[in-house]
Each structure stands twice: as C-alpha cells, then as structure tokens.
Design an enzyme around this catalytic site. Structure first.
Site, PDB file in Angstrom:
ATOM      1  N   CYS A 118       0.813  -1.225   0.000  1.00 56.40           N
ATOM      2  CA  CYS A 118       0.000   0.000   0.000  1.00 56.40           C
ATOM      3  C   CYS A 118       0.845   1.273   0.000  1.00 56.40           C
ATOM      4  CB  CYS A 118      -0.938  -0.005   1.195  1.00 56.40           C
ATOM      5  SG  CYS A 118      -1.985  -1.465   1.208  1.00 56.40           S
ATOM      6  N   HIS A 260      -3.521   6.942   1.923  1.00 55.44           N
ATOM      7  CA  HIS A 260      -3.894   5.615   1.433  1.00 55.44           C
ATOM      8  C   HIS A 260      -5.275   5.274   1.984  1.00 55.44           C
ATOM      9  CE1 HIS A 260      -4.170   1.434   0.782  1.00 55.44           C
ATOM     10  NE2 HIS A 260      -3.888   1.093   2.019  1.00 55.44           N
ATOM     11  N   ASN A 290     -10.153  -0.720  -0.145  1.00 53.23           N
ATOM     12  CA  ASN A 290      -8.704  -0.526  -0.119  1.00 53.23           C
ATOM     13  C   ASN A 290      -8.118  -1.157  -1.386  1.00 53.23           C
ATOM     14  OD1 ASN A 290      -5.955  -0.836   0.325  1.00 53.23           O
ATOM     15  ND2 ASN A 290      -6.165  -1.407   2.472  1.00 53.23           N
TER      16      ASN A 290
END
Ligand code: UT7
Length: 335
Positions: A118, A260, A290
């Site tokens: 990520c 993020h 996500n």
C-alpha cells in the site's frame, strides 16, 4: 529536499481504471458472515470493484489507467523514458511493468516493478522524482495497481471485506525548479512488524535423491488489523509533521490530505491528530475499498476530475502498509 536537484518535477496528467464488477456489502455478506452495518461503520466502505474475467490481471488495469493519462495530454507513448509499476499482485513474479510498456507502445521506456504494497505508489513517486531531479529522464509514467481480490482469503471476513482492485497512473515531467511540485518526502520502514501484514511464501519439498528441492507458492493475505491500525494512526501523523516542518509549511497551509484509502476511521484519526479539518480529506473508499498501491492515484484522479484541486494547492500524500513501510510526499499542485 534531501536530493540534489537540477530540475523540478511536475505531474502533467492522471488516469485511473477499475473493474466493472461491483461487490457491495450486502453481496459480500452472502460470502462471509458480516453485514453492511458492520463494514460501513468500521471501515467506511460500501462496495469494491473486483476483477472477475478469466486471466485478466493487474496488467489490464494498469494499461487502461496509463492510456487514460496519456490521452488526457495527447502524449505519444514513445516519449516516456521510464515506467514504474507499483504493485504487489503482479501477473508474473519476474514483473509486470514491461508488459505494460509493450502494450501501451512506450517503446523507448525502461520499465520495472516496485513492490511495497500500500506504500508502493508513494515510494514509486519519490523514486521517479529522483530521476527527474537529477536530470536523468524527462517523462516518467508511475502506475499504482493491485488486484488483491486474487490474494485475499474469501473465507476470512476480517480481510476480504476490505480490499478492491484498481489502478491509477500519473505522468511526471521535468520542469524548472521554480515549478517543482514534489516539495519534500519522508520514507520509513520497520521490518520488525512485517508479519503483521503479509502474503507469505510457502514451499513444499520436491523429493530428489541428490538434494532437497523446493517448489514455491504463496499463501493468502494475512493482516493483524488492530496492530496495523495502531501503527497507521501513530506513525503517519509523525511522518507528515517531519515533512512539513522541514519545509516550514504549517497545518493551515494544507489544502488537501490524501492518504492511502485503508479505513475511513484512519483517515479521520490522522486528520484529527494533526488538527486538519476533515473536509480537506480526499476519500473515495466508500466505492472502491482498499485498492492497495492504486488507492492514492485513483483518489487523486477522481479529485482532479471533480475540479477539487486548484493551482498551487498543497496536497499532503501519505501511504502506509505492509513492510511495514510508510511515507509522505508534500505536493504543490501546478496546473
Ligand atoms: O492497506 C494496509 C493498511 N491497512 C490498514 O490500515 C487496516 C487497519 N485495520 C483496520 O482498518 C481495522 O482493524 C479493521 C477494519 C481491519 C478491523 O476493525 P476493528 O474495529 O479493528 O475490528 P476487530 O478486528 O477488532 O474486530 C472486532 C470484532 C471481532 O469480534 P469479537 O472478537 O469482538 O467478538 C471480529 O471477529 O468484529 C468481528 N469482525 C467482524 N464482524 C462482522 C471482524 N471482521 C468482521 C466482519 N463482519 N467483516
């Protein structure tokens, strides 16, 4: 800025792509024991896009996002010098970037993958900016793309509800130092906690009379959500403050906070800790969940399409995740 700079770096264009198939919270509750109420209240996610076509991969999404960015500025792909593909779900363990390079016709570009889950997009943007600041390259395509739906355990309700697939691309170009957009960065890793979020290597022995031989594969994604949550809300604000302090930029000067897209509660907690007004948070995880390395460029592209970002806006960008690795970039947006 920690590097010697002979040229500035500017973001010329962005593009993004997500699969067409949407999996909302009600549908996911038919796969694992969960509910829309639980998922939305704990994460802020309502749906995620999932790549379902047979043999479709991160490469397909990366190509779509890249072509959209190129088309926006009518750039001939042969003018791209370097492609960095941030992904932790490649279609080939040896890398997927060169497939993207071939398919978009970037015949003069060198291409490589960067694996940092990520945080991958933030690390890739910093890497790209170094090549621009040093004068090595003129045009660089940075892509953040992941298809973690292929790596989650669809019987583990604590993780499978979180992730979606997507890709986001940005084209950077060298410019005069006075128009430099990448003002500063801060990157960190702490491998002590690498087990808290990982897709572990697994091997089995292949018998041989000569020596032990092993056949490798990978397990499913594992995450200790509570620990990763605590890490994110403690480390990300510190990373942002370090970056801002060295630039003498105050919290009031920040126009946008682009983190993020892991969990709405993390975005709010980081903003609150830094006393940044929550309406400065750029977020789209309600629609995509996500998307790992794709989440920041995907949200950036959407914010630009909605004309949210204005000339000279200060955007604080932070990525965090497996490694554990985290990083911040301070961007001054030039149109
Ligand atoms: O992208 C990389 C970075 N990732 C992150 O930053 C993610 C960080 N972590 C998180 O966002 C959160 O920790 C999660 C969203 C993953 C989990 O939220 P939480 O508030 O920390 O929940 P929890 O893991 O503490 O679970 C609370 C309860 C548990 O039940 P008990 O033990 O209290 O009875 C879980 O079994 O909720 C249960 N639970 C669920 N219930 C319904 C866990 N997942 C689910 C689910 N539906 N999907």
């Amino acid at each position: 800025m920690k590097s010697f700079m002979i040229q500035g770096a500017k973001i010329l264009a962005t593009g993004s792509a997500t699969p067409v198939v949407s999996l909302n919270n009600n549908k996911i509750s038919q796969i694992v024991q969960t509910s829309d109420e639980w998922i939305f209240s704990r994460t802020g996610i309502k749906e995620r896009k999932i790549l379902t076509g047979f043999n479709q991969s991160v490469v397909d999404l990366a190509i779509l996002a890249s072509n959209k960015a190129l088309n926006k500025i009518s750039m001939n792909p042969s003018h791209i010098d370097l492609i960095i593909l941030a992904t932790s779900s490649p279609h080939d363990l040896f890398g997927s970037a060169s497939k993207v390079q071939f398919k978009i016709g970037a015949v003069n570009a060198v291409a490589f993958d960067l694996t940092a889950a990520c945080s991958g997009f933030v690390l890739s943007l910093v890497t790209a900016s170094q090549f621009l600041h040093s004068g090595s390259y003129k045009n660089i395509l940075v892509i953040g793309a992941d298809v973690l739906s292929k790596w989650v355990d669809w019987s583990d309700r604590s993780t499978c509800i979180l992730f979606g697939d997507g890709a986001g691309a940005v084209i950077l170009q060298s410019c005069s130092i006075s128009n430099n957009s990448i003002l500063n960065f801060q990157l960190d890793s702490d491998g002590k906690y690498s087990d808290q979020l990982s897709i572990k290597y697994r091997e089995e022995i292949v018998s041989s009379s000569v020596l032990n031989l092993y056949k490798g594969s990978f397990k499913y994604l594992y995450m200790n959500g509570k620990e990763v949550y605590k890490f994110a809300v403690s480390q990300v604000p510190l990373s942002i403050l370090k970056c801002l302090n060295s630039l003498n930029i105050s919290i009031q000067d920040i126009n946008w906070l682009l983190l993020h897209q892991a969990n709405k509660r993390i975005l709010n907690a980081v903003a609150d800790k830094l006393c940044i007004n929550r309406n400065k948070i750029i977020t789209n995880l309600i629609k995509y969940g996500n998307t790992s390395a794709a989440s920041i460029p995907l949200a950036l592209d959407e914010a630009l399409l909605k004309n949210k970002i204005c000339n000279k806006d200060i955007i604080v960008v932070s990525g965090f995740g497996a490694g554990l690795t985290w990083g911040t970039i301070i961007i001054k947006w030039y149109i």
